[in-house]
Design an enzyme around this catalytic site. Structure first.
Site, PDB file in Angstrom:
ATOM      1  N   ASP A 209       5.843  -6.744  -3.046  1.00  0.00           N
ATOM      2  CA  ASP A 209       6.697  -5.683  -3.552  1.00  0.00           C
ATOM      3  C   ASP A 209       7.626  -6.293  -4.596  1.00  0.00           C
ATOM      4  O   ASP A 209       8.122  -7.419  -4.426  1.00  0.00           O
ATOM      5  CB  ASP A 209       7.508  -5.074  -2.404  1.00  0.00           C
ATOM      6  CG  ASP A 209       8.560  -4.104  -2.882  1.00  0.00           C
ATOM      7  OD1 ASP A 209       8.210  -2.951  -3.196  1.00  0.00           O
ATOM      8  OD2 ASP A 209       9.735  -4.516  -2.983  1.00  0.00           O
ATOM      9  N   GLY A 210       7.879  -5.562  -5.689  1.00  0.00           N
ATOM     10  CA  GLY A 210       8.672  -6.119  -6.779  1.00  0.00           C
ATOM     11  C   GLY A 210      10.076  -6.517  -6.369  1.00  0.00           C
ATOM     12  O   GLY A 210      10.576  -7.582  -6.737  1.00  0.00           O
TER      13      GLY A 210
ATOM     14  N   GLU B 196       2.302  -7.495  -8.220  1.00  0.00           N
ATOM     15  CA  GLU B 196       1.560  -6.286  -7.876  1.00  0.00           C
ATOM     16  C   GLU B 196       1.468  -6.197  -6.356  1.00  0.00           C
ATOM     17  O   GLU B 196       1.067  -7.154  -5.692  1.00  0.00           O
ATOM     18  CB  GLU B 196       0.152  -6.322  -8.486  1.00  0.00           C
ATOM     19  CG  GLU B 196      -0.749  -5.164  -8.093  1.00  0.00           C
ATOM     20  CD  GLU B 196      -0.185  -3.811  -8.469  1.00  0.00           C
ATOM     21  OE1 GLU B 196      -0.121  -2.932  -7.584  1.00  0.00           O
ATOM     22  OE2 GLU B 196       0.210  -3.632  -9.636  1.00  0.00           O
TER      23      GLU B 196
ATOM     24  N   ASP C 192       7.325  -1.518 -14.353  1.00  0.00           N
ATOM     25  CA  ASP C 192       6.361  -0.445 -14.634  1.00  0.00           C
ATOM     26  C   ASP C 192       5.592  -0.138 -13.353  1.00  0.00           C
ATOM     27  O   ASP C 192       4.370  -0.057 -13.351  1.00  0.00           O
ATOM     28  CB  ASP C 192       5.412  -0.870 -15.753  1.00  0.00           C
ATOM     29  CG  ASP C 192       4.565   0.300 -16.250  1.00  0.00           C
ATOM     30  OD1 ASP C 192       5.067   1.436 -16.272  1.00  0.00           O
ATOM     31  OD2 ASP C 192       3.389   0.073 -16.585  1.00  0.00           O
TER      32      ASP C 192
END
EC number: 2.5.1.16
Length: 519
Positions: A362-363, A336, A380
């Site tokens: 950051d993903g 997250e 998601d």
């Protein structure tokens, strides 16, 4: 003799007064520069809870500020030629300071009127532009006049006019740099948006009062932002029914809303629902539920390594733990970007009790550094409420996800689209198809949520349905299978790349299509 001494004293004071005026004007242009950028950044945060923070809203913010400054420079230069004195400039600063002080109060009134009179899309785009024009344009327009006035007042010798103009603009720009970093890294995150606006007004009114110090009554104007600060101090940023928590984080505006016994996490304008927590139910009657059947596609009784990009309040991780923790070894990494979301979810959801590894990142940046491979990788992540971050939709990103999946691993993405013909949806599908051997699509719920799956292995729908041994999940499996299709290559839809991925533009088109379909 006395007359000669008086003239001598006057001549000695003249250079001192001239030097003091020069220093004062440098401070004024510096303060104006600080205020302009502080107001601009505060505008983005003030608008976000109602209009979002998409590239279109940012375009309205930056465009309005530049228009205001340009007109301020132009008209300010003309006025400076007519009134080349400090007193006139101070009156302009007073007007800018008072208008700035009124922004938070007037904005509350504006949003109430706009929400009633604007449609959804008009509210987001035209509404944000009108807010900028009505509330932010005029104080910034007046601040644009400061530098031309200061230059005209200070120029006494044409031979040094270029040096004078350059140094004043340098000080103004330096002030803007300080205003940018001070607001972005200290004032807004740790103090607040409204407080930043009031501080900007306070700076402007202090300088104007100091410039008019022969008239001490003007120092009373400093009380305006101070009084308004206390008047609006206890107000919610955005009042909604059931609101139990709100907070500005460095990334977005966060709200927790309670409806009956169900908790909802919403950000910015609140149009998109980010997470749901129901203490009395694991399933939440939303697209989150559909991720729960993914482990049944391949050896449901074997250990699973799962990565969630965009964990939010932990809705999906809670479901995985509830359905699979007692039967298999389950390792969940949750990414997250916003620590404020995690803090809120730990306080009002059950995220604090979940045995998962939470990573603040950051993903894509997390994946670039990670070494582990996963059985299931769920993306998601939505920035600015309803927009998939463009760097999480590109061919380059999907190549990274592929390198972090096990041999029969699955990538899962939720995409919001108005219809099967959506350009956004189809371009994401074709981008995935350019990387993965197999790409699948399943419509979910009300028809604008689409579950997208990608894998190097062929997914066995029949086997998955037979493997679902939990009665609670059997209706969910039926929903996923219903309308399930494998995607074929289609050259009509260009692949999204890091260089060109107009995701926000395509998403705005989805809103148009959705509203047209609904009407």
């Amino acid at each position: 003799m006395k007359k000669k001494n008086a003239l001598k004293s006057k001549k000695e004071k003249a250079p001192q007064n001239k030097k003091a005026r020069r220093i004062f004007l440098y401070l004024v242009v510096f303060g104006a520069g600080v205020s302009v950028l502080a107001i601009e950044l505060a505008a983005s945060r003030l608008l976000a809870p109602y209009f979002g923070s998409s590239i279109f809203v940012w375009g309205n913010i930056i465009g309005t500020i530049l228009i205001a400054l340009s007109l301020g420079y132009w008209i300010g230069g003309k006025l400076a030629d007519q009134h080349p004195n400090v007193e006139y400039l101070m009156y302009l600063l007073i007007a800018a300071g008072i208008l700035t002080s009124l922004i938070p109060l007037l904005f509350q009134l504006y949003t109430k009127l706009a929400a009633v009179n604007f449609s959804f899309l008009t509210f987001l785009i035209a509404g944000s532009f009108l807010a900028m024009i009505l509330l932010f344009f005029f104080p910034v327009f007046l601040l644009g006049m400061v530098s031309p006035f200061a230059i005209r007042i200070m120029i006494s010798d044409l031979k040094s006019s270029g040096k004078t103009a350059g140094s004043l603009y340098a000080f103004s720009t330096l002030g803007s740099i300080v205003g940018t970093f001070l607001s972005a890294f200290i004032l807004i995150p740790f103090w607040g948006t409204k407080e930043t606006i009031y501080l900007s007004a306070l700076i402007l009114l202090f300088f104007s009062a100091w410039g008019l110090k022969k008239k001490p009554v003007f120092f009373l104007l400093i009380l305006i932002p101070i009084v308004l600060y206390f008047v609006t101090k206890g107000d919610n940023i955005k009042s909604v029914a059931g609101l139990i928590y709100e907070k500005e984080s460095p990334y977005q505006f966060i709200q927790i809303i309670k409806k009956d016994k169900r908790y909802e996490l919403r950000v910015n304008d609140g149009w998109g629902l980010q997470s749901i927590y129901d203490p009395n139910s694991i399933l939440v009657n939303s697209y989150y539920d559909d991720y729960s059947v993914l482990p049944y596609f391949e050896h449901p009784n074997r250990a699973k390594d799962v990565l969630l990009i965009g964990v939010g309040g932990g809705t999906i991780s809670r479901q995985y733990l509830a359905f699979f923790q007692d039967r298999i070894s389950l390792n969940i990494d949750a990414v997250e970007i916003d620590p404020g979301v995690i803090k809120a979810a730990q306080q009002y959801f059950d995220l604090a009790q979940q045995p998962i590894s939470i990573h603040i990142s950051d993903g894509r940046a997390f994946l670039e550094k990670a070494n582990q491979r996963y059985d299931i990788l769920i993306v998601d992540a939505y920035s600015q409420q309803i927009y998939i971050p463009f760097h999480l939709t590109t061919r380059e990103f999907f190549n990274v996800t592929k390198s972090h999946l096990k041999e029969k691993g699955i990538l899962a993405i939720n995409v919001n689209a108005a219809s099967r013909d959506s350009e956004l949806l189809n371009r994401i599908l074709q981008t995935l198809k350019s990387v993965y051997a197999h790409v699948y699509l399943s419509p979910l719920g009300e028809g604008y949520n689409w579950l997208v799956l990608a894998s190097e292995s062929n997914l066995d729908l029949g086997g998955m349905k037979q493997s679902v041994d939990n009665p609670i999940l059997q209706p969910v499996a039926n929903e996923v299978i219903s309308g399930f299709e494998e995607i074929k290559a289609d050259s009509r839809y260009p692949v999204l790349t890091d260089n060109k991925a107009p995701v926000e533009l395509l998403t705005e088109k989805e809103i148009f299509d959705y509203l047209f379909k609904k009407s």
